[in-house]
Design an enzyme around this catalytic site. Structure first.
Site, mmCIF file in Angstrom:
data_model
loop_
_atom_site.group_PDB
_atom_site.id
_atom_site.type_symbol
_atom_site.label_atom_id
_atom_site.label_comp_id
_atom_site.label_asym_id
_atom_site.label_seq_id
_atom_site.Cartn_x
_atom_site.Cartn_y
_atom_site.Cartn_z
ATOM 1 N N GLY A 1 -9.273 8.775 7.251
ATOM 2 C CA GLY A 1 -9.060 7.541 7.984
ATOM 3 C C GLY A 1 -10.367 6.914 8.413
ATOM 4 N N SER A 2 -10.302 6.117 9.463
ATOM 5 C CA SER A 2 -11.462 5.349 9.907
ATOM 6 C C SER A 2 -12.479 6.229 10.608
ATOM 7 C CB SER A 2 -11.018 4.237 10.863
ATOM 8 O OG SER A 2 -10.567 4.797 12.093
ATOM 9 N N ALA A 3 -13.729 5.757 10.617
ATOM 10 C CA ALA A 3 -14.791 6.497 11.292
ATOM 11 C C ALA A 3 -14.546 6.564 12.793
ATOM 12 C CB ALA A 3 -16.143 5.850 10.999
ATOM 13 N N SER A 4 -14.007 5.500 13.382
ATOM 14 C CA SER A 4 -13.798 5.500 14.830
ATOM 15 C C SER A 4 -12.814 6.590 15.237
ATOM 16 C CB SER A 4 -13.303 4.127 15.298
ATOM 17 O OG SER A 4 -12.084 3.787 14.652
ATOM 18 N N GLY B 1 -12.062 9.254 13.396
ATOM 19 C CA GLY B 1 -12.704 10.520 13.049
ATOM 20 C C GLY B 1 -13.676 10.987 14.112
ATOM 21 N N GLU C 1 -12.648 12.934 6.297
ATOM 22 C CA GLU C 1 -13.024 11.994 5.245
ATOM 23 C C GLU C 1 -12.838 10.617 5.838
ATOM 24 O OE1 GLU C 1 -13.609 9.297 2.737
ATOM 25 O OE2 GLU C 1 -11.448 9.562 2.640
ATOM 26 N N CYS D 1 -12.046 3.349 0.755
ATOM 27 C CA CYS D 1 -13.210 3.757 1.537
ATOM 28 C C CYS D 1 -14.486 3.719 0.713
ATOM 29 C CB CYS D 1 -12.993 5.145 2.139
ATOM 30 S SG CYS D 1 -12.526 6.400 0.943
#
Length: 492
Positions: free
Chosen positions: A220-223, A225, A243, A277
Site C-alpha cells: 500500500g501507500s508509504a504513509s 506503511g 511494499e 507503484c
C-alpha cells in the site's frame, strides 16, 4: 454476510460500507466492517488453526493451493468482471491480473522448495539440517490497485509455508476480496486457516495492534506503511514486510526511435491510469533538439488517450481511477505544481464530473523549487530537463523512495553506471518501469519498503530458517577438549 471467520460467513458489527463502480456510480457491494472484537475473533481462529495446518504435510497444503488455482481458472471471467467493475480498469487489464494470480501459484510452489524447504548436510558424526518454520499468525493488508494479484502474492506463499492468516482487503475493493475468499473456501481450506475481515482505518488499526500477531504483510501507500512501521517498532519478534510506493524516475537520454520511446513512456507512466507503484512519476529528458522532439511527440500521443468504462468496445488503454476523490487528488496535485511555477505541457481533464475518468497530465518542473517528494497515484507525469548524464542520475536519486528506475539509451555503459549508482530495487534499460516478473524480486529501498513480495522471493519472509545438528547416537568423543578428564578413579 461479508466476513469469513473460522470457516463461517458472518455479518460485520462495524460501520456500514457501500462500494460503487467509480465510473458509473452503480452500487456493486454492500456490507459492514469488522469491529475490534471480530478482528480479535479472527486472530483467535487463526491461532487455533495454526498447529494442525503447520503440521500438515507440504503436499496436503500444496493440493489445496492447486485446487484454488484450478478454481481461479474456472472462474476467470467472473473474477475479471468483479475486478474491472470495482476498480474501474478495463476488462483486458483485469483479465491479465487474474492470469497473473494463476501463474504465480506454480511459481510459489517451486520457490518454496528452492528457497526454503529442507536441506541436509552429512557430517562425520551426524548431520546438519536446515529446515524452515512458519511464523504463525500473519495479517495481510491488500491494496486496491491490484486487489486480487497483490494480496495473492502474500497469501499463497504464506499458506504454503504453513502460516494461518487474517486478510484485510482495501476498503475500496471489498468485493474482490470477498470473491477471492469464496474460491479459497471452495478449495477446501480448513476453518480458521484464512480469515477475511472487511473495513477501513479502524479495522486496520485493530488488526495491526493485536498482540497475538506473529507478523504483518503489507502492500500500500508509504504513509500507511510508515504508520505500521512505527506501530510495530520495538517488536523484533514480529515479521514486517512492507511494499510501498515510489516516485520513480525514467531517464530519456538517447532516443534512436522516438515513437518507441513514447510508447515505453506511456506504458511506464499511464497504464492502469497511473495507479501502479512502479509507474514513472518523474520523466528526466536530456536537453536539446532530440529531447524537444520526444516531448512534443509524447504530448501529442498522450493527448489522444481517452479513458473509458471497463466494458467499452473497443477497449480503452486506461479506465477510471479507483474513485472520483482519487481523480480530484490528481487534479489538485497538478494545480499545486502549476502554482509552484510548473509549465503545463498537457493539462489533465475530468472526462465527466463526479466520475473517476481522468485524462493524463504532463507538467514540466525544471528549475522549480520545493516540489513535493510524493507519490501522486494517478496519470500525472512530472518532467525535468538535464544537461548531462551525471545530473540525470543525481535527479533520479533525489527522492526518499527507491522502487523503480529506468533508462532509454543506446549506450550500455550508461546503463551499467546507472546499475551501480541508482538507488532503486528495480532498474530497467529500454523497458517500461511497470513490467514485472514473478520469478524476479519486486520491491525497493527507502520509503518504498523492505522485503520483496513476489512469488519467488516472498518465500523468504513467510518462513524462518531453523538449523539442527543431529546424531542418532550419543557417544563420548575419542579426543576430548583440553582440561577435560573422564578417567575413572578406583574406589578406595
Amino acid at each position: 454476510m461479508t466476513l469469513w471467520i473460522n470457516g463461517d460467513w458472518i455479518t460485520g458489527q462495524g460501520e456500514r460500507r457501500r462500494k460503487t463502480n467509480p465510473v458509473s456510480a452503480e452500487i456493486i457491494w454492500q456490507g459492514n466492517d469488522a469491529n475490534a472484537a471480530q478482528v480479535a475473533e479472527a486472530c483467535q481462529a487463526a491461532r487455533a488453526a495454526f498447529p494442525r495446518w503447520a503440521r500438515q504435510p507440504f503436499a496436503a497444503r500444496q493440493a489445496i493451493v492447486e485446487k484454488f488455482a484450478a478454481l481461479l481458472e474456472a472462474h476467470k471471467a467472473e473474477l475479471t468482471e468483479v475486478i474491472a467493475r470495482e476498480t474501474g480498469k478495463p476488462r483486458w487489464e483485469a483479465a491479465t491480473e487474474v492470469t497473473a494470480m494463476i501463474n504465480k501459484i506454480a511459481i510459489s510452489i517451486k520457490a518454496y522448495h528452492a528457497r526454503t524447504g529442507e536441506q541436509k548436510s552429512e557430517l562425520v558424526d551426524g548431520a546438519a539440517t536446515l529446515r524452515h518454520r512458519p511464523h504463525g499468525v500473519l495479517a495481510v493488508f491488500g491494496p486496491y490497485n491490484f486487489p486480487g494479484h497483490l494480496p495473492n502474492g502474500h497469501i499463497v506463499p504464506a499458506l504454503l509455508a504453513g502460516n494461518t492468516l487474517i486478510f484485510k482487503p482495501s476498503e475500496l475493493t471489498p468485493w474482490t476480496g470477498e470473491t477471492v475468499i469464496k474460491l479459497w473456501e471452495r478449495a477446501g481450506l480448513p476453518a480458521g486457516v484464512l480469515n477475511l475481515v472487511q473495513g477501513g482505518r479502524e479495522t486496520g488499526q485493530a488488526l495491526s495492534s493485536l498482540d497475538d500477531l506473529d507478523g504483518l504483510l503489507f502492500t500500500g501507500s508509504a504513509s500507511t506503511g510508515y504508520q505500521l512501521h512505527r506501530q510495530l517498532s520495538g517488536q523484533p519478534e514480529k515479521i514486517l514486510a512492507l511494499e510501498m510506493g515510489g516516485n520513480n524516475p525514467l531517464i530519456i537520454e538517447d532516443v534512436a526511435n522516438i515513437d518507441a520511446a513514447v510508447h515505453l513512456t506511456l506504458q511506464s507512466a499511464f497504464i492502469t491510469a497511473g495507479q501502479r507503484c512502479t509507474c514513472a512519476r518523474r520523466l528526466l529528458v536530456k536537453q536539446g533538439a532530440q529531447g524537444d522532439a520526444f516531448l512534443a511527440r509524447l504530448v501529442d500521443v498522450a493527448g489522444r488517450l481517452q479513458p473509458g468504462r471497463w466494458d467499452d468496445d473497443p477497449q480503452p488503454f486506461i479506465g477510471g481511477l479507483i474513485s472520483a476523490q482519487a481523480a480530484q487528488h490528481v487534479m489538485e496535485a497538478w494545480r499545486q505544481r502549476e502554482a509552484l511555477g510548473g509549465r503545463t505541457l498537457l493539462a489533465p481533464r475530468k472526462v465527466k464530473e463526479g466520475t473517476s475518468l481522468l485524462t493524463p497530465g504532463i507538467i514540466e518542473l525544471t528549475g522549480v523549487a520545493d516540489v513535493p517528494d510524493e507519490e501522486v497515484f494517478g496519470p500525472l507525469l512530472n518532467v525535468w530537463r538535464y544537461a548531462h548524464f551525471d545530473e540525470a542520475i543525481r535527479l533520479a536519486n533525489n527522492t526518499r523512495f527507491g522502487l523503480s528506475c529506468g533508462l532509454v539509451s543506446t549506450d550500455r555503459a550508461q546503463f551499467e553506471q546507472l546499475l551501480l549508482e541508482a538507488r532503486a530495487g528495480i532498474v530497467n534499460w529500454n523497458k517500461p518501469l511497470t513490467g514485472a516478473a514473478s520469478t524476479a524480486p519486486f520491491g525497493g529501498v527507502g520509503a518504498s519498503g523492505n522485503h520483496r513480495p513476489s512469488a519467488w522471493y516472498a518465500a523468504d519472509y513467510c518462513a524462518w530458517p531453523m538449523v539442527s545438528l543431529e546424531s542418532p547416537e550419543l557417544t563420548l568423543p575419542a579426543t576430548l577438549s583440553p582440561g577435560l578428564d573422564f578417567s575413572r578413579r578406583e574406589a578406595v
